[in-house]
Design a protein around this motif. Structure first.
Motif, PDB file in Angstrom:
ATOM      1  N   TRP A 224     103.786 103.839 -32.819  1.00 24.76           N
ATOM      2  CA  TRP A 224     105.086 104.308 -33.282  1.00 24.76           C
ATOM      3  C   TRP A 224     105.282 105.810 -33.153  1.00 24.76           C
ATOM      4  N   LEU A 225     104.191 106.564 -32.973  1.00 25.87           N
ATOM      5  CA  LEU A 225     104.366 107.999 -32.787  1.00 25.87           C
ATOM      6  C   LEU A 225     104.208 108.427 -31.326  1.00 25.87           C
ATOM      7  N   VAL A 226     104.113 107.449 -30.423  1.00 20.24           N
ATOM      8  CA  VAL A 226     104.056 107.733 -28.987  1.00 20.24           C
ATOM      9  C   VAL A 226     105.448 107.502 -28.401  1.00 20.24           C
ATOM     10  N   HIS A 227     106.098 108.592 -27.985  1.00 22.92           N
ATOM     11  CA  HIS A 227     107.479 108.527 -27.490  1.00 22.92           C
ATOM     12  C   HIS A 227     107.501 108.871 -25.998  1.00 22.92           C
ATOM     13  N   LEU A 228     107.156 107.926 -25.160  1.00 23.27           N
ATOM     14  CA  LEU A 228     107.068 108.202 -23.729  1.00 23.27           C
ATOM     15  C   LEU A 228     108.423 108.556 -23.124  1.00 23.27           C
TER      16      LEU A 228
ATOM     17  N   GLY B 113     110.813 110.409 -24.429  1.00 24.31           N
ATOM     18  CA  GLY B 113     111.331 111.730 -24.735  1.00 24.31           C
ATOM     19  C   GLY B 113     110.309 112.845 -24.782  1.00 24.31           C
ATOM     20  N   ALA B 114     109.036 112.502 -24.825  1.00 24.56           N
ATOM     21  CA  ALA B 114     108.008 113.525 -25.041  1.00 24.56           C
ATOM     22  C   ALA B 114     107.662 114.333 -23.796  1.00 24.56           C
ATOM     23  N   GLY B 115     108.077 113.858 -22.628  1.00 19.77           N
ATOM     24  CA  GLY B 115     107.801 114.617 -21.412  1.00 19.77           C
ATOM     25  C   GLY B 115     106.345 114.508 -20.971  1.00 19.77           C
ATOM     26  N   ASP B 116     105.868 115.551 -20.294  1.00 21.19           N
ATOM     27  CA  ASP B 116     104.529 115.529 -19.699  1.00 21.19           C
ATOM     28  C   ASP B 116     103.525 116.134 -20.672  1.00 21.19           C
ATOM     29  N   PHE B 117     102.952 115.310 -21.543  1.00 17.22           N
ATOM     30  CA  PHE B 117     101.983 115.800 -22.516  1.00 17.22           C
ATOM     31  C   PHE B 117     100.566 115.428 -22.089  1.00 17.22           C
ATOM     32  N   MET B 118      99.599 116.117 -22.627  1.00 18.23           N
ATOM     33  CA  MET B 118      98.198 115.862 -22.314  1.00 18.23           C
ATOM     34  C   MET B 118      97.814 114.436 -22.709  1.00 18.23           C
ATOM     35  N   GLY B 119      97.155 113.727 -21.798  1.00 19.05           N
ATOM     36  CA  GLY B 119      96.726 112.365 -22.064  1.00 19.05           C
ATOM     37  C   GLY B 119      97.772 111.308 -21.788  1.00 19.05           C
TER      38      GLY B 119
ATOM     39  N   GLU C 234      98.969 109.968 -19.005  1.00 16.38           N
ATOM     40  CA  GLU C 234      98.626 108.951 -18.009  1.00 16.38           C
ATOM     41  C   GLU C 234      97.727 107.871 -18.602  1.00 16.38           C
ATOM     42  N   VAL C 235      96.810 108.268 -19.473  1.00 14.11           N
ATOM     43  CA  VAL C 235      95.923 107.296 -20.119  1.00 14.11           C
ATOM     44  C   VAL C 235      96.728 106.335 -20.980  1.00 14.11           C
ATOM     45  N   LEU C 236      97.668 106.871 -21.753  1.00 14.38           N
ATOM     46  CA  LEU C 236      98.480 106.021 -22.624  1.00 14.38           C
ATOM     47  C   LEU C 236      99.397 105.116 -21.810  1.00 14.38           C
ATOM     48  N   GLU C 237      99.925 105.621 -20.719  1.00 16.24           N
ATOM     49  CA  GLU C 237     100.767 104.788 -19.857  1.00 16.24           C
ATOM     50  C   GLU C 237      99.965 103.612 -19.298  1.00 16.24           C
ATOM     51  N   THR C 238      98.724 103.879 -18.904  1.00 14.35           N
ATOM     52  CA  THR C 238      97.864 102.813 -18.395  1.00 14.35           C
ATOM     53  C   THR C 238      97.559 101.799 -19.487  1.00 14.35           C
TER      54      THR C 238
END
Length: 368
Positions: A262-266, A268-274, A276-280
């Motif tokens: 719930w705190l991962v906002h893909l 709106g958050a833009g290019d943040f560290m890590g 790609e890992v969360l997207e996978t």
């Protein structure tokens, strides 16, 4: 090792508090007793000395935009007077720390002002991480001030917490939304008041000068607010299934594994560290998940106890206690995603014995 002491240490000592070493600080673990303190927060109001927490003040150009590169939550959503619980991530998507970002708005000079409250155990690590990754020290950079040891921080929590604080402030605290905050006064002195907490109850966290903190603590005590230590803070947060850094979340766990999607906002958050890992992980699923466990009988699962499926070790307990509110043992544990479904029967190995447990929904307790 010489332990640090908060501005409220002497007041706690005068109440015959039992102390323990915690993250380099000598902290009260209990006063009247963990169960009594726990119930005071659930039923009335309790107060916690959390002055050991890290307190960072950031001011400069595009502070939120620079912080955005380090967290998965969309900080552009924040309006002045609002806050966001989030996590610092490393390049592997692991959690460096969990924290709250308080956005104070824009100053008269046109710069953004932000307060970060971080964990005591990770204050120096977080400070170094921010120093490395923020544009600090440059003409267009951020002025970073560490006031961790210069301010008192008191959490007032429970059904009567707001009413207790309202007696000693002129601000309308009931009008402050959850995760809202304001610059106000308590006992006529400047105070930063945030409607946040770590207990699953209503309440505020109040940041003031050390001198005001001592007067505030004594005033609340005289008004019937119960002093509470780290022991009750732990049982309260566990009932509310709030993560403890260093146990339930670490640099080896991602927010998706920890149930913090719930705190991962893909979007709106833009290019943040890590990222790609969360997207996978979102696309392929996670291998493990943090779940709630309800133990059968009175067997208490503790940190690092093995979780079993059949006779096979398949996971590990991160936190566990006997719930004072519910009356039975509860725990958090990482298990394979295939076994992380509600109702799944598992076991926890306690002193060589497999003690039955069941996966249950989180939080274990939710206020009415």
């Amino acid at each position: 090792m010489v332990l640090l002491r908060t501005p409220l240490y002497a007041l706690s000592a005068s109440l015959n508090a039992r102390f323990t070493a915690f993250s380099g600080w000598e902290m009260a673990v209990q006063y009247s007793g963990i169960r009594q303190e726990h119930q005071a927060v659930r039923q009335n109001a309790g107060m916690f000395d959390i002055s050991h927490m890290g307190k960072f003040f950031l001011q400069g150009t595009n502070v939120l935009a620079q912080l955005q590169r380090l967290v998965p939550s969309d900080l552009s959503r924040l309006k002045p007077g609002a806050a966001q619980y989030t996590v610092f991530l490393n390049p592997q998507g692991g959690i460096i720390d969990d924290l709250i970002v308080y956005y104070r708005g824009t100053t008269l000079a046109g710069t953004e002002s932000v307060v970060l409250i971080v964990n005591a155990a990770t204050t120096e690590k977080d400070k170094a991480w921010l120093s490395t990754h923020l544009n600090s020290g440059k003409p267009s950079g951020i002025v970073f001030t560490d006031e961790s040891r210069d301010r008192a921080l008191i959490a007032v929590q429970g059904p009567e917490a707001i009413a207790q604080l309202q007696r000693i402030t002129t601000e309308n605290l009931a009008a402050v939304p959850r995760f809202g905050h304001l610059e106000g006064t308590v006992l006529g002195q400047p105070a930063f008041l945030a409607r946040t907490g770590y207990t699953g109850e209503e309440g505020f966290e109040v940041m003031v000068s050390p001198e005001t903190g001592q007067i505030l603590w004594q005033t609340l005590y005289e008004n019937g607010v119960i002093p509470c230590g780290l022991g009750a803070r732990d049982t309260l947060r566990l009932e509310a299934a709030m993560a403890l850094y260093g146990q339930d979340i670490t640099e080896q766990t991602t927010p998706l594994e920890a149930g913090l999607k719930w705190l991962v906002h893909l979007d709106g958050a833009g290019d943040f560290m890590g990222r790609e890992v969360l997207e996978t992980q979102l696309a392929e699923g996670v291998e493990k998940r943090l779940v709630g466990l309800q133990m059968e009988g009175r067997h208490i699962a503790r940190h690092d106890y093995p979780v079993l499926h059949g006779e096979q070790p398949i996971g590990i307990v991160t936190s566990g206690t006997l719930s004072p509110t519910l009356g039975y043992p509860i725990a958090l544990a990482y298990v394979p995603s295939s076994l992380a479904t509600t109702g799944q029967t598992l076991a926890v190995q306690i002193r060589g014995k497999a003690c039955p447990a069941q996966v249950v929904k989180r939080p274990f307790y939710k206020r009415k």
